[in-house]
Design an enzyme around this catalytic site. Structure first.
Site, PDB file in Angstrom:
ATOM      1  N   CYS A   9       0.841  -1.190   0.000  1.00  0.00           N
ATOM      2  CA  CYS A   9       0.000   0.000   0.000  1.00  0.00           C
ATOM      3  C   CYS A   9       0.876   1.240   0.000  1.00  0.00           C
ATOM      4  O   CYS A   9       1.998   1.236   0.533  1.00  0.00           O
ATOM      5  CB  CYS A   9      -0.906  -0.022   1.236  1.00  0.00           C
ATOM      6  SG  CYS A   9      -1.842   1.495   1.521  1.00  0.00           S
ATOM      7  N   ASP A  15       4.088   4.541  -9.046  1.00  0.00           N
ATOM      8  CA  ASP A  15       5.444   4.240  -9.509  1.00  0.00           C
ATOM      9  C   ASP A  15       5.481   3.196 -10.612  1.00  0.00           C
ATOM     10  O   ASP A  15       6.525   2.613 -10.880  1.00  0.00           O
ATOM     11  CB  ASP A  15       6.292   3.765  -8.327  1.00  0.00           C
ATOM     12  CG  ASP A  15       5.681   2.558  -7.605  1.00  0.00           C
ATOM     13  OD1 ASP A  15       4.564   2.134  -7.987  1.00  0.00           O
ATOM     14  OD2 ASP A  15       6.316   2.040  -6.673  1.00  0.00           O
ATOM     15  N   ASP A  39     -11.262   9.530  -0.495  1.00  0.00           N
ATOM     16  CA  ASP A  39     -10.964   9.157  -1.878  1.00  0.00           C
ATOM     17  C   ASP A  39      -9.965   8.003  -1.913  1.00  0.00           C
ATOM     18  O   ASP A  39      -9.078   7.891  -1.055  1.00  0.00           O
ATOM     19  CB  ASP A  39     -10.411  10.345  -2.656  1.00  0.00           C
ATOM     20  CG  ASP A  39     -11.465  11.418  -2.896  1.00  0.00           C
ATOM     21  OD1 ASP A  39     -12.602  11.229  -2.435  1.00  0.00           O
ATOM     22  OD2 ASP A  39     -11.149  12.444  -3.530  1.00  0.00           O
ATOM     23  N   GLU A  84      -0.640  -1.421 -12.573  1.00  0.00           N
ATOM     24  CA  GLU A  84      -0.735  -2.817 -12.148  1.00  0.00           C
ATOM     25  C   GLU A  84      -1.700  -3.588 -13.049  1.00  0.00           C
ATOM     26  O   GLU A  84      -2.506  -3.013 -13.769  1.00  0.00           O
ATOM     27  CB  GLU A  84      -1.223  -2.908 -10.702  1.00  0.00           C
ATOM     28  CG  GLU A  84      -0.534  -1.982  -9.722  1.00  0.00           C
ATOM     29  CD  GLU A  84       0.981  -2.182  -9.658  1.00  0.00           C
ATOM     30  OE1 GLU A  84       1.463  -3.229 -10.128  1.00  0.00           O
ATOM     31  OE2 GLU A  84       1.658  -1.294  -9.120  1.00  0.00           O
ATOM     32  N   HIS A 104      -8.440  -3.363   1.783  1.00  0.00           N
ATOM     33  CA  HIS A 104      -7.399  -2.726   2.585  1.00  0.00           C
ATOM     34  C   HIS A 104      -7.528  -1.204   2.517  1.00  0.00           C
ATOM     35  O   HIS A 104      -7.530  -0.519   3.547  1.00  0.00           O
ATOM     36  CB  HIS A 104      -6.029  -3.174   2.068  1.00  0.00           C
ATOM     37  CG  HIS A 104      -4.866  -2.475   2.727  1.00  0.00           C
ATOM     38  ND1 HIS A 104      -4.100  -3.077   3.702  1.00  0.00           N
ATOM     39  CD2 HIS A 104      -4.340  -1.237   2.534  1.00  0.00           C
ATOM     40  CE1 HIS A 104      -3.152  -2.240   4.092  1.00  0.00           C
ATOM     41  NE2 HIS A 104      -3.283  -1.107   3.395  1.00  0.00           N
ATOM     42  N   GLU A 105      -7.634  -0.672   1.304  1.00  0.00           N
ATOM     43  CA  GLU A 105      -7.688   0.787   1.153  1.00  0.00           C
ATOM     44  C   GLU A 105      -8.959   1.363   1.769  1.00  0.00           C
ATOM     45  O   GLU A 105      -8.943   2.445   2.361  1.00  0.00           O
ATOM     46  CB  GLU A 105      -7.599   1.169  -0.324  1.00  0.00           C
ATOM     47  CG  GLU A 105      -6.303   0.754  -1.012  1.00  0.00           C
ATOM     48  CD  GLU A 105      -5.056   1.296  -0.328  1.00  0.00           C
ATOM     49  OE1 GLU A 105      -5.117   2.382   0.292  1.00  0.00           O
ATOM     50  OE2 GLU A 105      -4.007   0.615  -0.396  1.00  0.00           O
ATOM     51  N   HIS A 114      -2.050   1.478   9.229  1.00  0.00           N
ATOM     52  CA  HIS A 114      -1.463   0.152   9.044  1.00  0.00           C
ATOM     53  C   HIS A 114      -1.274  -0.566  10.376  1.00  0.00           C
ATOM     54  O   HIS A 114      -1.046   0.047  11.416  1.00  0.00           O
ATOM     55  CB  HIS A 114      -0.118   0.260   8.330  1.00  0.00           C
ATOM     56  CG  HIS A 114      -0.257   0.485   6.860  1.00  0.00           C
ATOM     57  ND1 HIS A 114       0.692   1.122   6.105  1.00  0.00           N
ATOM     58  CD2 HIS A 114      -1.252   0.154   5.999  1.00  0.00           C
ATOM     59  CE1 HIS A 114       0.292   1.180   4.843  1.00  0.00           C
ATOM     60  NE2 HIS A 114      -0.884   0.600   4.767  1.00  0.00           N
ATOM     61  N   ASP A 151     -35.941  -5.913 -18.709  1.00  0.00           N
ATOM     62  CA  ASP A 151     -37.250  -6.525 -18.913  1.00  0.00           C
ATOM     63  C   ASP A 151     -38.333  -5.480 -19.110  1.00  0.00           C
ATOM     64  O   ASP A 151     -39.237  -5.654 -19.940  1.00  0.00           O
ATOM     65  CB  ASP A 151     -37.613  -7.415 -17.720  1.00  0.00           C
ATOM     66  CG  ASP A 151     -36.794  -8.694 -17.680  1.00  0.00           C
ATOM     67  OD1 ASP A 151     -36.446  -9.209 -18.752  1.00  0.00           O
ATOM     68  OD2 ASP A 151     -36.500  -9.178 -16.570  1.00  0.00           O
ATOM     69  N   ASP A 159     -42.683  -8.981 -17.671  1.00  0.00           N
ATOM     70  CA  ASP A 159     -42.390  -8.723 -19.082  1.00  0.00           C
ATOM     71  C   ASP A 159     -42.558  -7.252 -19.442  1.00  0.00           C
ATOM     72  O   ASP A 159     -41.823  -6.720 -20.287  1.00  0.00           O
ATOM     73  CB  ASP A 159     -43.314  -9.542 -19.992  1.00  0.00           C
ATOM     74  CG  ASP A 159     -43.092 -11.034 -19.851  1.00  0.00           C
ATOM     75  OD1 ASP A 159     -41.961 -11.435 -19.524  1.00  0.00           O
ATOM     76  OD2 ASP A 159     -44.053 -11.793 -20.057  1.00  0.00           O
ATOM     77  N   ASP A 182     -37.267  -4.578 -25.913  1.00  0.00           N
ATOM     78  CA  ASP A 182     -37.195  -5.024 -24.521  1.00  0.00           C
ATOM     79  C   ASP A 182     -38.119  -4.228 -23.607  1.00  0.00           C
ATOM     80  O   ASP A 182     -38.701  -4.771 -22.660  1.00  0.00           O
ATOM     81  CB  ASP A 182     -35.764  -4.905 -23.994  1.00  0.00           C
ATOM     82  CG  ASP A 182     -34.804  -5.847 -24.690  1.00  0.00           C
ATOM     83  OD1 ASP A 182     -35.265  -6.897 -25.164  1.00  0.00           O
ATOM     84  OD2 ASP A 182     -33.605  -5.532 -24.763  1.00  0.00           O
TER      85      ASP A 182
END
Length: 585
Positions: free
Chosen positions: A33, A117, A137, A144, A336-337, A346, A401, A443, A543
């Site tokens: 983290c 990073d 936030d 990643e 975790h965040e 932590h 639907d 429906d 639909d």
């Protein structure tokens, strides 16, 4: 230096020696983290920052191409539920820019002064509850590869497998395939089987692909157009050109320089990273230096990165990319965040979710250290049971639907659930929670004129309700309305038309025909049914339908993931938008 090492070892719960031994170096190099550490077991921030309002609202402002938006939303719901289960907090998704928590994926410097990073290293960071602009936030590093911890999560779309994931390898026409393929198709669309053997089971879906849909940008989800022109150059594939954030993009018209229409390309189900193949999927088996490879390999590389060819023969084509591996679990990192957002710092307890280093969990349950921390900040207990977690259905065909504009709210019905789009929380809610006398799904639905009863259709029956209370004598057979009495009857949509005088006309849409019902006389008008072609631009087998809540001269017709706006006076569709664009998601 020894003092710094001892501090780091204390923060990570390691033996405090002050020496850079192998275990300490391993922990120093691990993904983690981006929040600073503090030595303690469960630990709160210095001012005990925490949420003082409930529910807490959140808005997802950006997505990753690694997972579908639906998967991301579901994953965040699950991660927030971790903290809902041990506190009295409730988290509610919002579409407002003033939501308590703003969540997005960023690349390197992303606007908060705390740059990421790139791959590995810092995975994400979050800001504790409070009154400052960034309070609550949460940002995730787009450098990643985000998954659920075990490789790419790949829904399928359309086909006949109802969104089931690909199964690799699979058999098609007695040939084994380990990636999505265009075999058997002449439209370039990649597909996969969702069982081991397509030849026997015939179950398949289309794989995420830029010819199927895009996301972000300004093209409202339209697929890529190839070739397209960008800065006077012609492109036949998605490209990284013109961007520094690692996102592949395309134009959705043939000329970006002229039209400026663009969007991000979804990652392929087994797409690659880097290399020279623009994210194309691995091709197995492939030939390299005359040898055949059926999986990613490190052969030929001094850095030991796994790679693959994206064509059957690297020796002749030279196209390759790096294999992504398991990736990082978005659920675990998000949970975790979100712990930081509720006020937890932590922990140096190595089994804790709030431990600073990324850890994999099997059959995750929130550890007691984290429970102790959360309940220390939020000692109040729930007075009513926590509502069941309702997740979206990802992949498959997008469908609705029925839809209903009722008062100032828009009701959206899908299978056994409904959403109240103009209220918070929007849902989903079980249909049975509001209308317990209805079947599990419907429906079609409409409201009779002058704030009259609600009329629901399912199969060959219809129900009439005053609010949530069923009216006496219902359900009835649709034949009492003058509709066909066949056992397999199904109403596609019902629309009480705003254009008709005193709203006395209601239209019933059934396959390729429509009926007109006179509400004042209580019977079907003569000369019906008529063909759907009367409603220019409206497809058969729609639909859902309802009046446009924002424009009195328009009605809305929905099919698949498209909303068609019909001008009531020209009786013609003049505008079409993706469903997601209309919903604002």
């Amino acid at each position: 230096k020894e003092t710094l090492v001892r501090t780091m070892q204390r923060n990570y719960g390691l033996p405090i020696t002050g020496q850079l031994d192998d275990a300490t170096v391993t922990y120093m190099m691990a993904a983690r983290c981006g929040h600073k550490d503090a030595p303690a077991e469960f630990n709160t921030f210095p001012n005990r920052d925490h949420w003082t309002t409930n529910p807490v609202t959140y808005k997802i402002k950006g997505y990753t191409p690694d997972m579908s938006p639906c998967q991301v939303r579901n994953t965040f719901k699950k991660a927030l539920r971790v903290w809902e289960e041990v506190t009295a907090l409730d988290f509610v998704e919002s579409q407002s820019d003033n939501a308590d928590m703003i969540i997005y994926f960023g690349y390197q410097e992303h606007g908060d002064g705390y740059p990421f990073d790139g791959k590995d290293g810092l995975l994400a960071h979050a800001f504790a509850a409070g009154t400052h602009a960034l309070a609550g936030d949460t940002h995730f590093d787009e450098g990643e590869f985000w998954t659920l911890g075990n490789g790419r999560v790949a829904d399928t779309y359309f086909g006949n497998a109802n969104g089931a994931p690909c199964v690799f390898p699979f058999i098609f026409q007695n040939v084994e395939y380990s990636t999505c393929t265009t075999a058997g198709r002449d439209d370039g669309m990649e597909w996969c089987a969702t069982t081991r053997n397509f030849d026997t089971d015939r179950q398949f879906g289309f794989c995420p692909h830029e010819l199927l849909f895009t996301y972000g940008g300004n093209a409202n989800g339209d697929p890529c157009t190839f070739p397209f022109v960008f800065l006077n150059q012609t492109y036949n594939t998605c490209t990284y050109d013109g961007r520094s954030d690692g996102y592949r993009w395309c134009a959705t018209t043939s000329n970006f320089d002229r039209d400026s229409k663009w969007a991000f390309c979804p990652d392929r189900s087994q797409g690659t990273d880097g290399g020279n193949a623009n994210g194309a999927s691995c091709s197995f088996p492939f030939i390299f230096n005359g040898n055949s490879y059926s999986e990613c390999t490190t052969v030929g590389r001094s850095d030991y990165r796994k790679w693959c060819s994206t064509t059957p023969n690297y020796d002749t084509d030279g196209k390759y990319g790096f294999c992504q591996g398991d990736g990082y679990s978005l659920f675990l990192v998000a949970a975790h965040e979100f712990g930081h957002t509720i006020g937890l710092d932590h922990s140096n307890s190595q089994g804790a979710l709030m431990y600073p280093m990324y850890q994999k969990f099997t059959n995750f349950r929130l550890p007691q250290d984290d429970i102790n921390g959360a309940q220390n900040l939020y000692p109040e207990r729930r007075t009513t049971p926590l509502q069941p977690l309702v997740l979206e259905k990802c992949g498959g065909d997008f469908f609705v639907d029925a839809m209903l504009y009722f008062g100032t709210e828009i009701f959206i019905f899908q299978e056994d659930k409904f959403w109240r789009w103009n209220t918070a929380p929007p849902g989903p809610y079980p249909i049975s929670s509001q209308w317990p006398d209805l079947p599990s799904s419907i429906d079609a639905v409409y409201q009779k004129p002058n704030d009259g009863p609600l009329v629901f259709f399912k199969g060959s029956k219809y129900w009439m309700f005053n609010g949530a209370r069923i009216m006496e004598g219902y359900p009835k057979h649709v034949s009492t309305l003058g509709l066909p009495s066949t056992g397999n009857f199904k109403m596609d949509a019902a629309l009480n038309w705003r254009r008709s005088k005193r709203r006395r006309r209601t239209y019933f849409f059934v396959k390729n025909q429509f009926y007109r019902y006179n509400e004042e006389k209580g019977k079907m008008d003569r000369g019906y049914p008529k063909p759907m072609s009367v409603w220019r631009g409206v497809p058969n087998n729609i639909d859902a339908a309802m009046e446009d809540p924002t424009r009195s001269r328009y009605s809305m017709f929905l099919k698949g993931n498209k909303v068609r706006y019909l001008n009531n006076y020209k009786v013609e569709v003049l505008q079409t938008d993706p469903m997601e664009f209309w919903l604002g998601c």
